[in-house]
Design a protein around this motif. Structure first.
Motif, PDB file in Angstrom:
ATOM      1  N   ALA A 260       0.827  -1.210   0.000  1.00 14.67           N
ATOM      2  CA  ALA A 260       0.000   0.000   0.000  1.00 14.67           C
ATOM      3  C   ALA A 260       0.861   1.261   0.000  1.00 14.67           C
ATOM      4  CB  ALA A 260      -0.933  -0.006   1.214  1.00 14.67           C
ATOM      5  N   ALA A 261       1.943   1.244   0.787  1.00 20.84           N
ATOM      6  CA  ALA A 261       2.823   2.416   0.869  1.00 20.84           C
ATOM      7  C   ALA A 261       3.490   2.693  -0.476  1.00 20.84           C
ATOM      8  CB  ALA A 261       3.882   2.199   1.951  1.00 20.84           C
ATOM      9  N   SER A 295      -3.237   5.346   8.438  1.00 21.84           N
ATOM     10  CA  SER A 295      -3.568   6.657   7.881  1.00 21.84           C
ATOM     11  C   SER A 295      -2.763   6.911   6.610  1.00 21.84           C
ATOM     12  CB  SER A 295      -3.256   7.756   8.903  1.00 21.84           C
ATOM     13  OG  SER A 295      -1.855   7.823   9.144  1.00 21.84           O
ATOM     14  N   LEU A 296      -3.241   7.858   5.824  1.00 20.17           N
ATOM     15  CA  LEU A 296      -2.507   8.236   4.621  1.00 20.17           C
ATOM     16  C   LEU A 296      -1.126   8.764   4.999  1.00 20.17           C
ATOM     17  CD1 LEU A 296      -2.392   8.764   1.573  1.00 20.17           C
ATOM     18  CD2 LEU A 296      -3.430  10.997   1.997  1.00 20.17           C
ATOM     19  N   MET A 297      -1.044   9.527   6.092  1.00 25.49           N
ATOM     20  CA  MET A 297       0.243  10.051   6.521  1.00 25.49           C
ATOM     21  C   MET A 297       1.205   8.915   6.860  1.00 25.49           C
ATOM     22  SD  MET A 297       1.170  12.921   9.405  1.00 25.49           S
ATOM     23  CE  MET A 297       0.021  12.286  10.601  1.00 25.49           C
ATOM     24  N   GLY A 298       0.713   7.885   7.537  1.00 30.30           N
ATOM     25  CA  GLY A 298       1.560   6.748   7.869  1.00 30.30           C
ATOM     26  C   GLY A 298       2.086   6.049   6.626  1.00 30.30           C
ATOM     27  N   LEU A 299       1.240   5.919   5.596  1.00 36.79           N
ATOM     28  CA  LEU A 299       1.665   5.275   4.351  1.00 36.79           C
ATOM     29  C   LEU A 299       2.705   6.114   3.608  1.00 36.79           C
ATOM     30  CD1 LEU A 299      -1.704   3.874   2.927  1.00 36.79           C
ATOM     31  CD2 LEU A 299       0.219   2.566   3.851  1.00 36.79           C
ATOM     32  N   LEU A 300       2.508   7.431   3.589  1.00 37.87           N
ATOM     33  CA  LEU A 300       3.447   8.294   2.863  1.00 37.87           C
ATOM     34  C   LEU A 300       4.810   8.332   3.543  1.00 37.87           C
ATOM     35  CD1 LEU A 300       1.067  11.218   1.833  1.00 37.87           C
ATOM     36  CD2 LEU A 300       2.116   9.503   0.343  1.00 37.87           C
ATOM     37  N   VAL A 301       4.822   8.290   4.868  1.00 35.04           N
ATOM     38  CA  VAL A 301       6.104   8.247   5.587  1.00 35.04           C
ATOM     39  C   VAL A 301       6.801   6.920   5.291  1.00 35.04           C
ATOM     40  CG1 VAL A 301       7.184   8.119   7.857  1.00 35.04           C
ATOM     41  CG2 VAL A 301       5.469   9.872   7.397  1.00 35.04           C
ATOM     42  N   GLU A 302       6.035   5.815   5.304  1.00 41.55           N
ATOM     43  CA  GLU A 302       6.648   4.523   5.024  1.00 41.55           C
ATOM     44  C   GLU A 302       7.175   4.472   3.588  1.00 41.55           C
ATOM     45  OE1 GLU A 302       5.790  -0.260   5.385  1.00 41.55           O
ATOM     46  OE2 GLU A 302       4.875   1.194   6.726  1.00 41.55           O
ATOM     47  N   HIS A 303       6.417   5.024   2.646  1.00 41.10           N
ATOM     48  CA  HIS A 303       6.889   5.052   1.257  1.00 41.10           C
ATOM     49  C   HIS A 303       8.196   5.815   1.152  1.00 41.10           C
ATOM     50  CE1 HIS A 303       7.181   7.262  -2.641  1.00 41.10           C
ATOM     51  NE2 HIS A 303       7.129   6.037  -3.076  1.00 41.10           N
ATOM     52  N   SER A 304       8.303   6.918   1.888  1.00 39.79           N
ATOM     53  CA  SER A 304       9.508   7.738   1.826  1.00 39.79           C
ATOM     54  C   SER A 304      10.732   6.974   2.320  1.00 39.79           C
ATOM     55  CB  SER A 304       9.314   9.019   2.643  1.00 39.79           C
ATOM     56  OG  SER A 304      10.337   9.945   2.389  1.00 39.79           O
ATOM     57  N   LEU A 305      10.538   6.007   3.205  1.00 38.03           N
ATOM     58  CA  LEU A 305      11.655   5.216   3.719  1.00 38.03           C
ATOM     59  C   LEU A 305      12.274   4.342   2.635  1.00 38.03           C
ATOM     60  CD1 LEU A 305      10.226   4.063   7.174  1.00 38.03           C
ATOM     61  CD2 LEU A 305      11.800   5.948   6.728  1.00 38.03           C
TER      62      LEU A 305
END
Length: 547
Positions: A260-261, A295-305
Motif C-alpha cells: 500500500a505504501a 492513515s494516509l500520513m503513515g503510508l506516505l512516511v513509510e513510502h519515503s523510507l
C-alpha cells in the motif's frame, strides 16, 4: 467463499503442471486428468466449478467431451473453457455448444490463464443459462450503478479526496485513475484498509519486489500476485493459506502495508486523471481479513523510507521545516511509530535538519526520509532560511518591547530575532531555537534578579550563545560592575542604552569580532556604531544600586 474447483483435462503433462502451478497458489482446487475418460469420471465425482478442456485429446476431441457433458443431467451446467493451438479453426466448432463459455488459445501467459478462469467462473452460470434459453446477458457484471462520488483531479488532490472520505468515516472503494495506473483504495472507519493496482509494467513490479525489506523477502512471489490482485479467487486463496498456517498472517499484513505504501507513493508522483468512490460494505477477502488500519500520513512516511536517494529533498542545511495545520486535514497518526512522532512535537518552531539530528540523535538519512514523507502528506512545509544568524532579546519594558517588534518587521531578513518580556518564554525560546546571541536589557534591580534566576536554572539551554547586556551609560562606564554576582554570568559584551533594533542588528553583524572571554576593560569601545533614531528612553535606577 468456498474454494473453487477447476478440472483440467489435457494430455500434455507440461500444460497440467503449468495450470496447477499458477492456479493452486491463487486459491483454486486443481484436479488433473490426462484423458477424456478419466476427466469425465472425475467430473462426476468432484462436480467442478469449471472445466479447462484441451481441444485435441487421445482418441477423441474436446468437442465430443463437451457433447457428453451436455448430455448428462448432472454435468450439463458445468462451464467449459476450451484450450487449443488451432485458435479460429477450433473456435467455430464449439459455437453451438451451450456449456462452452470461453476459449483459451495456446500458448498462453500466466495472467491470461488466471484472468480467463476467474472471469469464466464468475460469469459462467449466467452465460450457460442464457445460451441454453436463448436470452441475452448483461454487458457488465457488478458496479453498473453510478458512483457515489466522482470527479477529476484538476481542482482537488488525492490527499484531499482521501482526507474528505476519512473525515466522514466513509466505507467503500476509491478507484483512482492515473497515468498508466489504476488504483483501488479500500477505506473504512477513517483509515486505509488496503491498496491494489492494475497497469503496472512487469519491470515496475520487479523494482517494487527488489525494495522488499529482508524480513519480507520470502514473500516476494506473494507480492507479485497481490499487488495487482483484485480477483476473489486470489484473495480467498491467500486467506485459506493463512488459515492453514502456510502463510504467517503477521508477515502477510506487513507485506500488504508495504504494498500500500509503495502504490500510494507511485500514484502521488504520477499525473492523476480522475476518481470514483463507491460506498460498499463488501471488501475482497484479503482486505476484509487483514485490514491495515493505517492513515494516509503513515503510508506516505513509510513510502519515503523506500524512496530512491535522487527523489529526496536535497540535504540543504538552510532548509527550515515546520509543522503546518490545514483546516479539514486528517491529522490521524495511525501507522506512525512513536519514534517518528517525536519529529512532529519538535516542529512547532522552524528547525533545520542539523537541529533535529542534534536533538534526536538519528541517522541523517532516516530523518530526511521521514521529513519527506511528512512533506508529501502536507503536514510539514519547508522554507529556505537565508539569514546569517538568530538572536533573542529580553526586554521587560512593554513600550520598548513593542517598538522593537515593530522595527523587526521592517528590518533586514539577514538576521532572525525574537523579543520576549518574561523569563519563562526566554528559557523556552532559547532552548528551542538555539540562538547565536541573547540580549539582556538591564534597567532595574528586579530585572537583574529575574535574569540571574532564569540563567542559573537553565544554563545549559543558553549553550554557546553570546550573552550581551544592554545597560544605562552610568553602568557601562563603570568597569567594576560585578556582573557575575548580578546576572550569574560575565557578559561577552556590554552596550549602552537607550538602544534600537538597529543596535541589535549591527551587533549581530559584528558577532564574530566579539571575544568569547570576559568583556574588555573598555566595553564601550567594543560596542557597535551608535544606534540611529528612534531611540528607546529607559529610566535607570539600577545605576544607584550598582554604585
Amino acid at each position: 467463499m468456498a474454494e473453487k474447483k477447476v478440472l483440467v483435462i489435457d494430455d500434455s503433462a507440461t500444460i497440467r503442471k503449468l495450470v496447477d502451478t499458477h492456479l493452486s497458489p491463487a486459491g483454486y482446487s486443481v484436479i488433473l486428468a490426462p484423458t477424456a475418460e478419466e476427466g469425465l469420471q472425475l467430473a462426476e465425482e468432484v462436480r467442478p466449478d469449471l472445466i479447462l478442456l484441451d481441444h485435441q485429446l487421445p482418441g477423441t476431441t474436446g468437442f465430443e467431451v463437451c457433447q457428453q457433458l451436455a448430455a448428462s443431467s448432472t454435468l450439463q451446467l458445468i462451464p467449459v473453457v476450451v484450450s487449443s493451438t488451432l485458435r479460429k479453426k477450433a473456435y467455430v466448432e464449439y459455437a453451438d455448444l451451450d456449456n462452452v463459455v470461453d476459449m483459451l488459445p495456446k500458448p498462453y501467459t500466466e495472467n491470461l490463464l488466471r484472468t480467463t478462469v476467474e472471469n469464466a467462473i464468475e460469469t459462467a452460470a449466467m452465460i450457460v443459462q442464457s445460451q441454453t434459453n436463448g436470452s441475452a446477458v448483461p454487458e457488465t457484471i457488478g458496479e453498473t450503478s453510478e458512483p457515489d462520488l466522482a470527479g477529476h483531479f484538476s481542482v482537488f488532490g488525492l490527499r484531499e479526496i482521501i482526507d474528505f472520505l476519512s473525515n466522514g468515516q466513509k466505507q467503500g472503494v476509491l478507484e483512482v485513475e492515473a497515468e498508466r495506473l489504476r488504483l483501488w483504495i479500500y477505506l473504512d472507519r477513517g483509515r486505509v484498509q488496503g491498496i491494489s493496482a492494475t497497469g503496472l509494467q512487469s519491470e515496475e513490479t520487479e523494482r517494487i519486489v527488489q525494495l522488499l525489506p529482508e524480513s519480507l523477502q520470502s514473500l516476494s512471489e506473494v507480492l507479485r500476485l497481490t499487488i495487482a490482485g483484485r480477483g476473489t479467487a486470489e484473495f480467498d486463496g491467500f486467506v485459506q493459506l493463512m488459515d492453514k498456517r502456510v502463510l504467517d498472517p503477521r508477515l502477510t499484513a506487513k507485506l500488504l502495508r508495504f504494498q500500500a505504501a509503495i502504490l500510494i507513493g507511485i500514484a502521488m508522483n504520477r499525473r492523476l486523471i480522475g476518481y470514483q468512490f463507491r460506498a460498499t460494505s463488501q471488501f475482497p477477502s484479503l482486505q476484509r481479513d487483514l485490514p491495515l488500519e493505517i492513515s494516509l500520513m503513515g503510508l506516505l512516511v513509510e513510502h519515503s523510507l523506500y524512496r530512491d536517494e535522487s527523489e529526496l529533498e536535497a540535504d540543504d542545511p538552510t532548509l527550515r521545516y515546520v509543522r503546518r495545520a490545514i483546516r479539514g486535514q486528517n491529522l490521524d497518526r495511525a501507522g506512525l511509530s512513536a519514534k517518528h512522532m517525536k519529529i512532529m512535537n519538535l516542529l512547532s518552531e522552524p528547525r533545520s535538519i542539523d537541529e533535529l539530528q542534534q536533538r534526536l540523535g538519528w541517522e541523517r538519512d532516516e530523518l530526511r526520509r521521514v521529513l519527506g514523507g511528512f512533506a508529501s502528506a502536507d503536514i510539514v512545509e519547508y522554507t529556505r532560511d537565508e539569514s546569517e544568524g538568530k538572536f533573542v532579546a529580553y526586554e521587560t519594558n512593554s513600550v520598548a518591547a513593542a517598538q522593537l517588534r515593530n522595527e523587526l518587521k521592517h528590518a533586514s531578513e539577514k538576521f532572525v530575532g525574537k523579543i520576549v518580556r518574561d523569563t519563562l518564554t526566554l528559557q523556552l525560546l532559547v532552548k528551542r531555537t538555539k540562538p547565536d546571541a541573547v540580549f539582556f536589557a538591564v534597567d532595574t534591580p528586579q530585572s537583574c534578579d529575574a535574569i540571574r534566576e532564569a540563567y542559573t536554572s537553565a544554563e545549559e539551554a543558553f549553550g554557546t550563545a553570546r550573552k550581551i547586556v544592554l545597560a544605562p551609560a552610568q553602568v557601562v562606564d563603570d568597569p567594576n560592575v560585578p556582573w557575575q554576582k548580578l546576572l550569574g554570568f560575565e557578559p561577552d559584551q556590554v552596550l549602552k542604552s537607550p538602544y534600537s533594533c538597529e543596535t541589535l542588528i549591527d551587533t549581530m553583524q559584528n558577532l564574530d569580532a566579539i571575544s568569547a572571554a570576559a568583556p574588555s576593560s573598555d566595553p564601550v569601545a567594543a560596542a557597535p556604531a551608535a544606534p540611529v533614531a528612534p531611540m528607546l528612553s529607559i529610566e535607570t535606577p539600577i545605576s544607584e544600586t550598582l554604585s
